[in-house]
Design a protein around this motif. Sequence first.
Motif, PDB file in Angstrom:
ATOM      1  N   UNK A  35       0.816  -1.198   0.000  1.00  9.87           N
ATOM      2  CA  UNK A  35       0.000   0.000   0.000  1.00  9.87           C
ATOM      3  C   UNK A  35       0.856   1.257   0.000  1.00  9.87           C
ATOM      4  N   UNK A  36       0.328   2.281  -0.602  1.00  9.09           N
ATOM      5  CA  UNK A  36       0.929   3.615  -0.525  1.00  9.09           C
ATOM      6  C   UNK A  36       0.008   4.493   0.312  1.00  9.09           C
ATOM      7  N   UNK A  37       0.615   5.202   1.248  1.00  8.05           N
ATOM      8  CA  UNK A  37      -0.092   6.139   2.100  1.00  8.05           C
ATOM      9  C   UNK A  37       0.614   7.486   2.009  1.00  8.05           C
ATOM     10  N   UNK A  38      -0.067   8.518   2.419  1.00 12.33           N
ATOM     11  CA  UNK A  38       0.585   9.825   2.443  1.00 12.33           C
ATOM     12  C   UNK A  38       0.100  10.618   3.640  1.00 12.33           C
ATOM     13  N   UNK A  39       0.945  11.540   4.066  1.00 11.95           N
ATOM     14  CA  UNK A  39       0.588  12.407   5.179  1.00 11.95           C
ATOM     15  C   UNK A  39       1.117  13.808   4.919  1.00 11.95           C
ATOM     16  N   UNK A  40       0.195  14.736   4.862  1.00  9.29           N
ATOM     17  CA  UNK A  40       0.543  16.144   4.676  1.00  9.29           C
ATOM     18  C   UNK A  40       0.660  16.808   6.048  1.00  9.29           C
ATOM     19  N   UNK A  41       1.381  17.915   6.139  1.00 11.77           N
ATOM     20  CA  UNK A  41       1.541  18.607   7.423  1.00 11.77           C
ATOM     21  C   UNK A  41       0.185  18.974   8.028  1.00 11.77           C
ATOM     22  N   UNK A  42       0.003  18.628   9.280  1.00 11.53           N
ATOM     23  CA  UNK A  42      -1.231  18.964   9.968  1.00 11.53           C
ATOM     24  C   UNK A  42      -2.419  18.092   9.624  1.00 11.53           C
ATOM     25  N   UNK A  43      -2.195  17.073   8.804  1.00 11.73           N
ATOM     26  CA  UNK A  43      -3.294  16.199   8.401  1.00 11.73           C
ATOM     27  C   UNK A  43      -3.011  14.764   8.809  1.00 11.73           C
ATOM     28  N   UNK A  44      -4.071  13.988   8.852  1.00 12.57           N
ATOM     29  CA  UNK A  44      -3.910  12.585   9.185  1.00 12.57           C
ATOM     30  C   UNK A  44      -3.391  11.808   7.970  1.00 12.57           C
ATOM     31  N   UNK A  45      -2.762  10.689   8.255  1.00 12.57           N
ATOM     32  CA  UNK A  45      -2.305   9.816   7.181  1.00 12.57           C
ATOM     33  C   UNK A  45      -3.506   9.260   6.426  1.00 12.57           C
ATOM     34  N   UNK A  46      -3.397   9.204   5.118  1.00  8.53           N
ATOM     35  CA  UNK A  46      -4.492   8.676   4.312  1.00  8.53           C
ATOM     36  C   UNK A  46      -3.971   7.648   3.321  1.00  8.53           C
ATOM     37  N   UNK A  47      -4.807   6.683   3.029  1.00  6.62           N
ATOM     38  CA  UNK A  47      -4.453   5.682   2.041  1.00  6.62           C
ATOM     39  C   UNK A  47      -4.565   6.252   0.647  1.00  6.62           C
ATOM     40  N   UNK A  48      -3.627   5.928  -0.199  1.00  7.73           N
ATOM     41  CA  UNK A  48      -3.609   6.412  -1.574  1.00  7.73           C
ATOM     42  C   UNK A  48      -3.959   5.296  -2.549  1.00  7.73           C
ATOM     43  N   UNK A  49      -3.261   4.176  -2.417  1.00  8.87           N
ATOM     44  CA  UNK A  49      -3.470   3.078  -3.346  1.00  8.87           C
ATOM     45  C   UNK A  49      -2.879   1.818  -2.756  1.00  8.87           C
ATOM     46  N   UNK A  50      -3.367   0.678  -3.208  1.00  8.46           N
ATOM     47  CA  UNK A  50      -2.748  -0.573  -2.807  1.00  8.46           C
ATOM     48  C   UNK A  50      -2.889  -1.593  -3.931  1.00  8.46           C
ATOM     49  N   UNK A  51      -2.017  -2.588  -3.882  1.00  5.55           N
ATOM     50  CA  UNK A  51      -1.976  -3.613  -4.917  1.00  5.55           C
ATOM     51  C   UNK A  51      -1.797  -4.964  -4.248  1.00  5.55           C
ATOM     52  N   UNK A  52      -2.514  -5.952  -4.746  1.00  4.87           N
ATOM     53  CA  UNK A  52      -2.426  -7.290  -4.168  1.00  4.87           C
ATOM     54  C   UNK A  52      -1.079  -7.923  -4.485  1.00  4.87           C
ATOM     55  N   UNK A  53      -0.772  -9.029  -3.815  1.00  5.86           N
ATOM     56  CA  UNK A  53       0.538  -9.660  -3.991  1.00  5.86           C
ATOM     57  C   UNK A  53       0.761 -10.128  -5.430  1.00  5.86           C
ATOM     58  N   UNK A  54      -0.317 -10.532  -6.096  1.00  9.37           N
ATOM     59  CA  UNK A  54      -0.194 -10.982  -7.485  1.00  9.37           C
ATOM     60  C   UNK A  54      -0.171  -9.831  -8.466  1.00  9.37           C
ATOM     61  N   UNK A  55      -0.589  -8.666  -7.997  1.00  6.22           N
ATOM     62  CA  UNK A  55      -0.750  -7.536  -8.906  1.00  6.22           C
ATOM     63  C   UNK A  55      -2.079  -7.554  -9.632  1.00  6.22           C
TER      64      UNK A  55
END
Length: 127
Positions: A35-55
């Motif tokens: 999974x890719x997550x991101x966190x901007x200053x002053x904000x909570x971490x949010x999920x961006x994208x994810x990929x299964x093990x097989x793709x």
Amino acid sequence: QLQLVESGGGLVQPGGSLRVSCAASGFTLDYYAIGWFRQAPGKEREGVSCISSSGGRTSYADSVKGRFTISRDNAKNTVYLQMNSLKPEDTAVYYCAASYSDSYYYVPVSPNEYDYWGQGTQVTVSS
């Protein structure tokens, strides 16, 4: 030592593109959803994208659908996030995380489901 290392972040103008990478060392990603997550200053971490093990299965946050593409190269033990049409609101530290799964098509959404995390890479979208 099990480790995830992100790279490829940087400064880009609005409308530009960037590809960030997540490389694993000390273990193989073959049985891990990423999974890719991101966190901007002053904000909570949010999920961006994810990929299964097989793709074979992917998911995206509504805010990035149609602009970001996640992919993986298990031979290189690396997962990528291609980011196009970047906006200032995409500015954040981007983290990758690995979640062990028995299913080739499971895409975990909750950060609590992830076992390993990288240190993050800064992405700044600004003119």
